[in-house]
Write an enzyme that holds these catalytic residues in place. Structure first.
Site, PDB file in Angstrom:
ATOM      1  NE  ARG A 149      54.525  42.423 -10.588  1.00  0.00           N
ATOM      2  CZ  ARG A 149      55.039  42.488  -9.366  1.00  0.00           C
ATOM      3  NH1 ARG A 149      56.296  42.141  -9.169  1.00  0.00           N
ATOM      4  NH2 ARG A 149      54.312  42.913  -8.359  1.00  0.00           N
TER       5      ARG A 149
ATOM      6  N   GLY B 133      56.075  33.965 -25.115  1.00  0.00           N
ATOM      7  CA  GLY B 133      55.720  33.363 -23.831  1.00  0.00           C
ATOM      8  C   GLY B 133      56.744  32.336 -23.375  1.00  0.00           C
TER       9      GLY B 133
ATOM     10  CB  VAL C  47      49.930  35.474 -11.754  1.00  0.00           C
ATOM     11  CG1 VAL C  47      48.760  34.808 -11.054  1.00  0.00           C
ATOM     12  CG2 VAL C  47      51.056  34.471 -11.990  1.00  0.00           C
ATOM     13  CB  SER C  48      47.932  40.361 -11.467  1.00  0.00           C
ATOM     14  OG  SER C  48      46.995  41.407 -11.493  1.00  0.00           O
TER      15      SER C  48
ATOM     16  N   PRO D 127      63.343  40.232 -19.254  1.00  0.00           N
ATOM     17  CG  PRO D 127      63.954  40.303 -17.011  1.00  0.00           C
ATOM     18  CD  PRO D 127      62.891  40.756 -17.967  1.00  0.00           C
TER      19      PRO D 127
ATOM     20  NE  ARG E 291      62.774  44.717 -16.639  1.00  0.00           N
ATOM     21  CZ  ARG E 291      61.644  44.011 -16.692  1.00  0.00           C
ATOM     22  NH1 ARG E 291      60.880  44.059 -17.760  1.00  0.00           N
ATOM     23  NH2 ARG E 291      61.278  43.252 -15.694  1.00  0.00           N
TER      24      ARG E 291
ATOM     25  CE1 TYR F 167      61.132  47.333  -7.800  1.00  0.00           C
ATOM     26  CE2 TYR F 167      62.040  45.648  -9.224  1.00  0.00           C
ATOM     27  CZ  TYR F 167      61.386  46.005  -8.069  1.00  0.00           C
ATOM     28  OH  TYR F 167      60.985  45.036  -7.184  1.00  0.00           O
TER      29      TYR F 167
END
Lengths: 318, 318
Positions: free
Chosen positions: B186, B207, B188-189, B274, B142, B145
């Site tokens: 990600r 989750g 929600v999408s 994370p 990661r 970014y």
């Protein structure tokens, strides 16, 4: 036969690395690119090798149609007063420098990068293993150096992950020795310059902050082994430094004793000066068997004092 | 009257920010520069304002002789699958983008930057105050970014320290809502796209990992207040996000309930995902009095589902 480019090769560590690279008999050409911001042309004046070429240029904008089998990225100031004065230029040298060097590398070429123990910031664990994620204030006065080294590591390791780039990344701890700039601004150089000019030795804060002082010959021996000599497949990051931790005040006292009792004065501490810094060398011992820092700091400081004295002409003091 | 440039203005958040900027009556010209890597031209298609100009270009190499009173730097992918696929390009967009934008700013102009809660990495404290230095693996998957955002912060705050640059830096936590890409990647999408396509909802790991889901209207309201509307002299970094922490699984279950009981399946966890992320909003409350995230996630997810369904034509699924 290899074509090699060393960005920052006129610097303190870069020039020592050039000497080692020119000892190789598989090197066809060795090009140093340096803008002489903190590097000094005189660090390379002793080189008479026909394979050696010096180009004065920023690495970010260095123009050539050549491609290189190995690039060594040392193009960055390393001393806080220098990078804090020109943070934008520091970030550019490290990161835009790395982008340019990627373009200059042949397919399957090797990219060697000198990162820094500053990626650990003001560490909350000691000694620091390579897996320690660090404690760096990315908005603070040291951030141009610390974060551009971190981001250049990110670029290189991500190029390895996504494109198979052959990277070698070391994290250097404090290094001192001959060819340090007299106006470098870090402790050993400051103390020697002050003592030789008849000024008191300045210690910031109590002097209790400790550093791992690595004599340049030992450190460059580690670089040589890691970058090309030792057979291993570890890409880094690799801590390279002296694990013997000495306080700044102890070094000041030793320089004082070597120079006829130069007085020591204390000044307010430098902002965000790390309180400690010491390499965990577990991986280095595995990857570079036989390598260690052999020169005790007393011996290293004496040799550095000798070198400072040899060149101690009025013109060199500037 | 102000000339404004928004790099990344065709993106999810960038396009909402454009709408707010065009509500201002002190704006003479509003130029969006976007290479449409993750941005979508259709996010701007509703704009009919004569002050608005769209330029398709990488920001790093955007050519113009104009100078701008305010620049907004949002040119970066923000979703892990996108930046992990092209890490070099991600670092370039953020950092070389920032260098280019500095050149395009008038003297005394304002530079606004959307940094990220990813600067905290996998945080060891919760909630995260702006002073938390983070726990980022600068060699990890990661890092392109996380580290390019950190290094861009460093560049901007150091330009403030050394040159007096007028900076505004926010650290955005998770944002969702209309104009998210369907293939954003990600949670929600993903969940909505899967449910609307008749596929099971995929949760990586248990989750249990939690996120602070900020609905885009609330988040952009925070940006508007911080970047230009609220009188304050705080330059940042400023956390902007929803402090209500919800687990990924709870969101999955909610989407399932909204879509007729879409089944949920678990897949192996994503590397270095994370475990938690939650903003400490102490400074935001002081600097932006009256601002808060008002839209509960259930309401926000319903609105986002509505938006996804409106545009749910075969051509939009691609």
């Amino acid at each position: 036969m290899k074509k090699i480019l060393i960005a920052g090769g006129a610097g303190f560590i870069g020039s020592h690395l050039c000497d080692r690279l020119l000892d190789r008999d598989d090197v066809e050409k060795c090009v140093v690119v340096d803008n002489l911001w903190t590097g000094l042309k005189e660090n390379l004046d002793h080189i008479r090798d026909p394979r050696f070429v010096f180009k004065k240029s920023d690495i970010e904008t260095f123009r050539t149609s050549e491609r290189f089998d190995e690039v060594y990225h040392l193009a960055s100031p390393a001393s806080p007063p220098w990078y804090m004065a020109e943070p934008k230029r520091t970030i550019s040298a490290n990161l835009m420098g790395a982008f340019r060097l990627l373009d200059l590398l042949v397919d399957n070429g090797r990219f060697c990068f000198t990162s820094t123990s500053e990626v650990y910031g003001d560490p909350l664990v000691s000694p620091q293993p390579e897996s320690y994620r660090g404690s760096v204030d990315c908005t603070g006065p040291r951030s141009s150096y610390d974060e551009s080294k971190r981001c250049t590591e990110a670029l290189l390791f991500e190029m390895q992950r996504t494109k198979g780039l052959d990277v070698r990344v070391v994290r250097l701890f404090n290094v001192y020795g001959p060819r340090t700039r007299r106006d470098d601004g870090r402790a050993v150089s400051n103390f020697l310059t002050q003592a030789l000019s008849g000024q008191p030795i300045t210690v910031y804060g109590t002097g209790d902050q400790s550093r791992s002082w690595g004599y340049v010959d030992d450190i460059v021996d580690g670089l040589e082994r890691f970058f090309w000599r030792s057979p291993h497949d570890y890409r880094g990051p690799l801590n390279v430094g002296n694990e013997r931790e000495i306080s700044v005040l102890d070094v000041a006292k030793y320089v004082s004793s070597l120079t006829g009792g130069t007085p020591i004065v204390h000044k307010p501490p430098v902002p965000q000066d790390p309180t400690n810094r010491r390499p965990d060398l577990t991986i280095a011992r595995r990857v570079l068997p036989g390598w260690e820092c052999k020169v005790p700091y007393e011996e290293g400081v004496r040799r550095t004092l000798d070198w400072f004295q040899e060149g101690w002409k009025p013109s060199a003091v500037a």
